[in-house]
Scaffold this motif. Structure first.
Motif, PDB file in Angstrom:
ATOM      1  N   HIS A  70      16.219 -20.396  -7.431  1.00  0.00           N
ATOM      2  CA  HIS A  70      15.303 -19.601  -8.267  1.00  0.00           C
ATOM      3  C   HIS A  70      14.385 -18.725  -7.411  1.00  0.00           C
ATOM      4  O   HIS A  70      14.046 -17.600  -7.792  1.00  0.00           O
ATOM      5  N   GLU A  74      14.184 -14.526  -7.200  1.00  0.00           N
ATOM      6  CA  GLU A  74      12.946 -13.755  -7.259  1.00  0.00           C
ATOM      7  C   GLU A  74      12.827 -12.846  -6.034  1.00  0.00           C
ATOM      8  O   GLU A  74      12.388 -11.685  -6.153  1.00  0.00           O
ATOM      9  N   HIS A  75      13.205 -13.339  -4.869  1.00  0.00           N
ATOM     10  CA  HIS A  75      13.206 -12.508  -3.655  1.00  0.00           C
ATOM     11  C   HIS A  75      14.092 -11.285  -3.838  1.00  0.00           C
ATOM     12  O   HIS A  75      13.713 -10.155  -3.478  1.00  0.00           O
ATOM     13  N   ARG A  77      14.922  -9.831  -6.606  1.00  0.00           N
ATOM     14  CA  ARG A  77      14.286  -8.922  -7.571  1.00  0.00           C
ATOM     15  C   ARG A  77      13.172  -8.124  -6.915  1.00  0.00           C
ATOM     16  O   ARG A  77      13.089  -6.896  -7.076  1.00  0.00           O
ATOM     17  N   THR A  83      18.962  -8.024 -10.077  1.00  0.00           N
ATOM     18  CA  THR A  83      18.757  -9.035 -11.109  1.00  0.00           C
ATOM     19  C   THR A  83      19.883 -10.052 -10.995  1.00  0.00           C
ATOM     20  O   THR A  83      21.058  -9.719 -11.204  1.00  0.00           O
ATOM     21  N   CYS A 294       7.511 -14.123  -2.340  1.00  0.00           N
ATOM     22  CA  CYS A 294       8.973 -13.963  -2.337  1.00  0.00           C
ATOM     23  C   CYS A 294       9.421 -12.622  -1.765  1.00  0.00           C
ATOM     24  O   CYS A 294      10.563 -12.208  -1.960  1.00  0.00           O
TER      25      CYS A 294
END
Length: 411
Positions: A70, A74-75, A77, A83, A294
């Protein structure tokens, strides 16, 4: 790689313009327990304060797909505009395992082949060899890849009964050449992959280390589900943690009918190979991600400046020693970032001359034939500038210039 290590071991006082290692000046052993603590506190919050579950997650055998998927999503993104469903991410023992797992999952019959820009990273040839998957070379060009040749190679392969499963490519500051694909080339490459029905394995270890004018990753441009993204924290995180990942959300057919994600197939292979990636190593990388929102662009601001400074110094030093027509037959490319560049010399530069360079001139470089997976010496060498300090670059280039002059005169 073994050969280079052996030469470096025999000549420890030689300056290495060969090793593509991260700069060690910012290594901080004290940061490791801090990152671990940051991740531990994050996990405690995620698990509702269940300390037993926190301890088990970090110290017990872990989930095969990983425990920081997870945070990696995020990193991606934040830094890359990608995505990614966290469940499409498999955390691996370095990017090399991610590459191996992907090829192992894709290789189904003896007719399956891998396409790769030549020259390319030696680990791609090695992983393909381990899964018994032939590699078909595609010509490099000023755009990073010759797209006409790519189509021709695919068509010839299909006519010969072969099945091109994927193209391996490093689109940003490639190893060994330092070349990058333009935006137009990226979009056209994705169109060709869709039209000719093969995947693109995007390896992106150096993308953050540019001059600030970053191009979008192939994965962020992909609208047809063609790109498997191979990532690594060896250059942007901590090399010794040996944490990488694959983003592989494509649906693939399974025996008996139906489909599953390619990530699930990678996890099945991984469960029989390394079982899981060290949760402790993942926790350290996870803590570094959390500490920097992130964003590894944020976390690597000093490193980015260092690599850019080293690149400028290397280019300036080459111009001072070989420019102005003083060294006929010597030229070099000008990457915008990364760890490497390529110098053309007026003689075939093979392993025998590297040995001589190390012994007589105390300087190491990488013969380019290793990046073509053959033994034919070529008139090019790869230079790395990532791990060096300014005085080492200057002294290394002085020694290299002496070596090149000697060899040019001898011929």
């Amino acid at each position: 790689m073994n050969f280079l290590n052996e030469v470096a071991h025999r000549y420890p006082d030689a300056i290495s313009l060969a090793a593509g290692r991260p700069y060690e000046g910012f290594f901080d052993l004290d940061a490791v327990p801090r990152y671990l603590d940051v991740f531990r506190r994050h996990l405690t919050s995620e698990l509702g304060g269940d300390e037993a579950a926190v301890t088990r997650t970090i110290l017990q055998y872990g989930r095969t797909k990983g425990i920081i998927h997870h945070l990696i999503a995020e990193h991606l993104r934040v830094d890359e505009g990608i995505t990614a469903d966290p469940e499409s991410i498999v955390v691996t023992v370095g990017c090399q395992e991610a590459l191996y797992l992907t090829l192992r999952a894709l290789r189904r019959t003896e007719n399956d082949v891998l396409l790769a820009v030549a020259p390319t990273y030696v680990g791609a040839y090695g992983a393909a060899q381990l899964v018994d998957m032939p590699v078909l070379p595609v010509r490099e060009s000023g755009e990073g890849i010759d797209l006409d040749d790519l189509v021709a190679v695919v068509e010839r392969a299909r006519a010969a009964g072969q099945n091109p499963r994927a193209l391996y490519v490093i689109p940003d500051f490639a190893n060994p050449s330092g070349a990058s694909l333009s935006r137009r080339t990226r979009l056209e490459l994705l169109r060709i992959a869709q039209e000719h029905d093969f995947l693109v394995l995007e390896d992106n270890p150096y993308g953050l280390f540019g001059d600030g004018s970053a191009l979008p990753t192939l994965k962020s441009l992909d609208r047809g589900g063609r790109v498997v993204y191979l990532g690594s924290f060896a250059k942007t995180g901590i090399p010794g943690a040996r944490v990488g990942f694959a983003v592989a959300g494509q649906r693939v057919a399974v025996a008996g009918g139906g489909t599953e994600s390619l990530a699930d197939q990678l996890a099945k292979v991984k469960s029989m190979l390394t079982v899981n990636t060290s949760p402790i190593a993942q926790a350290v990388i996870g803590g570094k991600l959390l500490e920097n929102g992130c964003s590894l662009r944020t976390a690597n601001e000093r490193e980015i400046r260092t690599y850019q400074d080293n690149l400028r110094r290397m280019l300036k030093g080459l111009s001072e020693r070989f420019g102005g027509g003083e060294a006929p037959g010597v030229s070099w490319n000008v990457p915008a970032g990364g760890f490497f560049l390529v110098v053309t010399v007026p003689f075939p530069a093979g392993d025998d001359l590297l040995e001589l360079s190390a012994r007589r001139h105390r300087v190491l470089w990488t013969p380019m034939h290793h990046f073509y997976a053959d033994s034919r010496p070529r008139d090019q060498i790869r230079l790395s500038f990532s791990h060096l300090r300014a005085p080492e670059i200057e002294a290394g280039l002085d020694r290299l210039a002496d070596f090149v002059r000697e060899q040019s005169t001898a011929r």
